[in-house]
Scaffold this active site. Structure first.
Site, PDB file in Angstrom:
ATOM      1  N   LYS A 284       4.676  11.411   2.979  1.00 19.65           N
ATOM      2  CA  LYS A 284       4.913  10.087   2.426  1.00 19.65           C
ATOM      3  C   LYS A 284       6.305  10.063   1.779  1.00 19.65           C
ATOM      4  O   LYS A 284       6.666  10.958   1.027  1.00 19.65           O
ATOM      5  CB  LYS A 284       3.840   9.757   1.392  1.00 19.65           C
ATOM      6  CG  LYS A 284       3.711   8.288   1.057  1.00 19.65           C
ATOM      7  CD  LYS A 284       2.443   8.041   0.255  1.00 19.65           C
ATOM      8  CE  LYS A 284       2.224   6.564   0.011  1.00 19.65           C
ATOM      9  NZ  LYS A 284       0.955   6.294  -0.701  1.00 19.65           N
ATOM     10  N   GLU A 359     -14.779   1.530  -4.128  1.00 17.84           N
ATOM     11  CA  GLU A 359     -15.092   0.604  -5.216  1.00 17.84           C
ATOM     12  C   GLU A 359     -16.594   0.485  -5.472  1.00 17.84           C
ATOM     13  O   GLU A 359     -17.027   0.396  -6.622  1.00 17.84           O
ATOM     14  CB  GLU A 359     -14.511  -0.777  -4.908  1.00 17.84           C
ATOM     15  CG  GLU A 359     -12.994  -0.823  -4.899  1.00 17.84           C
ATOM     16  CD  GLU A 359     -12.370  -0.432  -3.575  1.00 17.84           C
ATOM     17  OE1 GLU A 359     -11.128  -0.448  -3.467  1.00 17.84           O
ATOM     18  OE2 GLU A 359     -13.143  -0.100  -2.626  1.00 17.84           O
ATOM     19  N   ARG A 387     -15.215  -6.242  -3.495  1.00 17.03           N
ATOM     20  CA  ARG A 387     -15.830  -5.384  -2.482  1.00 17.03           C
ATOM     21  C   ARG A 387     -17.122  -4.771  -3.016  1.00 17.03           C
ATOM     22  O   ARG A 387     -17.942  -4.275  -2.245  1.00 17.03           O
ATOM     23  CB  ARG A 387     -14.875  -4.263  -2.081  1.00 17.03           C
ATOM     24  CG  ARG A 387     -13.501  -4.711  -1.644  1.00 17.03           C
ATOM     25  CD  ARG A 387     -12.641  -3.543  -1.187  1.00 17.03           C
ATOM     26  NE  ARG A 387     -12.875  -3.232   0.215  1.00 17.03           N
ATOM     27  CZ  ARG A 387     -12.341  -2.205   0.846  1.00 17.03           C
ATOM     28  NH1 ARG A 387     -11.561  -1.354   0.190  1.00 17.03           N
ATOM     29  NH2 ARG A 387     -12.582  -1.990   2.119  1.00 17.03           N
TER      30      ARG A 387
END
Length: 615
Positions: A284, A359, A387
């Site tokens: 990344k 979540e 969610r």
């Protein structure tokens, strides 16, 4: 910056006309172009720098949009957008009316799903592959690019399970950079790390070529069974991986920055029957030193908690509360930095839990922690909490557990667009029995409300605040408990403002005052339960106007209207206007302009009052 080859790429077919040296130069130009663009427009930097070669390899091998390439999540698609003809428009990235920071079906046929919430692409892939294999299906290839962070979400495992069980033709590319937003948190990540480090697992390009060439029917797969393919590939596997156990043939890991090798590997697995997974190792922030050296999030994006923000107020208040409440713990779903929990984690490392992009689990686990005597604070974006609304309702609410939900990025958030606007939280949370919903209008109000929320032990509490800067007020302008706060008294109209909308509401009252219209203004503060004194005061006016930055249908204002209708008795009903966000998907733009377009700036609020008074 040498953009010679960059601006020659108007579609994936152009990419295939480049030689190896030109492709290498193109990769360098893409990285430099992304860095320069994102510093101007904002957006996701580190994730896109890490997938340059991978994206190029995908478009060299697969024929998009004929072949269906799905991205999980969509914030890593800048290179994909550039290779599919949108480079010339990149100066408009995340700007009003410009390119979205995520895939967009309106922009291009190459963008299949407009996803910015993680862990969904494998389910899409299963469904699309099933459709391709059905009678009348077009037999398109389906490729899902999934990050290791996305695999911390339960939905991703559900997708993997069904892909493996069905045996459908899906090529999964696991983009493994050891991170989601922050470092990936999961045993799977640890397992992948062992795969990276254990030489028994490292299947080089030569090994893959040898294994496949030893199968006499490679190149003519027609009529061969999924079982035969798996059996042949299994010959080179010394230890079965999780993916193998699920029925998904595993290949890798491979260097995700070796374009030549990636292209060869993808070409060799492209026509295999049944599901397969290519494990690719990427870095990344690749090629940009500030991103590579950012230990927190590799410059995942260019947003940071700003001084004077609601997020900063939450951070400081949470640490202060934790110092006197040893039972207080904090939970985040892979976003400890942007939700303001990093300072808390540094101060109380044993009391901060990052559960990954999960979540639903975060909320259910918080219920369990509360049952065990802890005081969990769940710090999460408003759009991501939705969610887990089933867990909020049944696991926390129905059990009356004192979980405190701290919802950042509530209301209109701006540049990230429809999927990130936090416009549903008040509609949903106000329907959870025994839920208390608080909306601070200032830096100081948030800190007071967090304290008050932790004093409530009979059920859950939610605080919701905006991404934008927080007002700073004196102690006299801070409310307490669950009561509303009357800001000014008038006689003609009562304005009930929720959260950050107080500033625009007060400005509207000033405009109306100059026109001879006298306004009462309330800072609602507590959206649920509504303050009875505030409602009684509102009912005494000819006109009542509520102002909120959530969906107007079923939100805070609808609750006010219902209560006034039920409690008014024989008295004449005031004219009630509910102002809020219309029930539609709002594209990206600047928050103030979006609010103005929705009639939620001072001018719009004043206009609504005039219309109501003349009704």
């Amino acid at each position: 910056m040498n953009t010679k080859y960059l601006h020659q790429i108007t579609c994936p077919a152009d990419l295939r006309r480049c030689n190896a040296a030109e492709l290498e130069e193109l990769a360098e130009a893409i990285r430099e172009f992304i860095v320069n663009t994102v510093h101007q427009t904002g957006g996701h930097l580190g994730s896109n720098l890490g997938v340059v070669e991978l994206t190029m390899a995908l478009h060299l091998v697969f024929d998009s949009p004929r072949d269906i390439i799905l991205w999980d999540t969509g914030h890593q698609t800048y290179v994909h957008k550039m290779l599919t003809g949108r480079t010339e428009h990149f100066a408009t990235l995340r700007q009003p009316g410009g390119l979205s920071g995520y895939p967009s079906q309106q922009e291009s046929a190459h963008d299949w799903i407009e996803n910015s919430h993680a862990s969904t692409a494998l389910s899409y892939a299963h469904g699309l592959a099933t459709a391709q294999q059905a009678a009348g299906g077009e037999r398109r290839r389906v490729i899902a690019v999934v990050g290791d962070g996305s695999l911390t979400g339960g939905m991703a495992f559900e997708g993997l399970n069904n892909i493996g069980h069905s045996g459908c033709d899906v090529t999964i590319v696991l983009n493994d950079n050891g991170r989601s937003y922050a470092p990936t948190v999961s045993r799977l990540s640890e397992s992948l790390l062992r795969v990276r480090m254990d030489p028994r697992y490292v299947r080089s390009d030569n090994q893959l070529r040898k294994a496949l060439h030893n199968i006499p029917w490679v190149g003519d797969l027609a009529g061969r069974t999924l079982g035969a393919t798996k059996a042949a590939v299994r010959e080179m596997v010394e230890s079965r991986t999780l993916f193998d156990e699920l029925g998904i043939s595993y290949f890798g890991p491979f260097d995700g920055h070796d374009l030549s090798k990636l292209e060869k590997v993808l070409r060799r697995v492209a026509n295999l029957s049944g599901p397969c997974l290519v494990h690719v190792l990427t870095q990344k922030g690749r090629g940009y030193a500030p991103a590579e050296n950012d230990s927190i999030k590799n410059m995942h994006d260019t947003s940071y908690a700003k001084p004077g923000s609601y997020t900063e107020a939450f951070t400081n208040a949470l640490i202060k509360e934790a110092e006197s409440r040893p039972e207080l713990v904090a939970i985040t779903a892979a976003m400890p930095d942007s939700t303001g929990l990093l300072p808390f984690a540094e101060r109380f490392p044993e009391r901060c839990f990052d559960v990954g992009i999960a979540e639903q689990h975060a909320v259910a686990a918080a219920a369990g922690m509360a049952m065990g005597g802890l005081r969990p604070v769940v710090a999460i974006y408003s759009t991501f909490l939705t969610r887990a609304i089933d867990q909020v309702n049944l696991d926390v609410g129905m059990h009356s557990q004192p979980v405190v939900f701290c919802l950042d990025r509530a209301g209109i958030t701006g540049d990230d667009g429809a999927s990130h606007h936090g416009v549903l939280d008040m509609v949903l949370l106000t329907k959870v029995p025994n839920m208390t919903v608080l909306a601070p209008s200032s830096y100081q109000e948030l800190q007071q409300m967090l304290h008050d929320a932790l004093e409530i032990t009979t059920g859950p509490v939610a605080l919701r605040w905006a991404k934008t800067a927080a007002a700073t007020v004196s102690i006299e302008q801070v409310g307490c408990g669950l009561a509303g706060r009357k800001v000014r008294q008038g006689s003609d109209v009562c304005l009930l403002s929720v959260g950050k909308m107080l500033e625009s509401t007060q400005q509207a009252a000033d405009q109306l005052e100059a026109e001879g219209v006298s306004s009462t203004v309330w800072d609602v503060r507590c959206v649920k339960p509504l303050d009875a004194e505030m409602l009684a005061n509102a009912a005494a006016h000819k006109v009542v106007v509520t102002v909120e930055d959530g969906w107007r249908e079923g939100g805070a204002g609808s609750g006010v209207a219902d209560r006034l209708a039920l409690s008014n008795g024989a008295e004449p009903m005031p004219v009630i206007r509910v102002l809020g966000i219309p029930n539609q998907y709002i594209p990206h733009g600047k928050p103030d302009q979006i609010l103005a377009d929705c009639g939620l700036d001072a001018a719009g609020i004043a206009s609504a009052v005039r219309q109501a008074l003349s009704a």
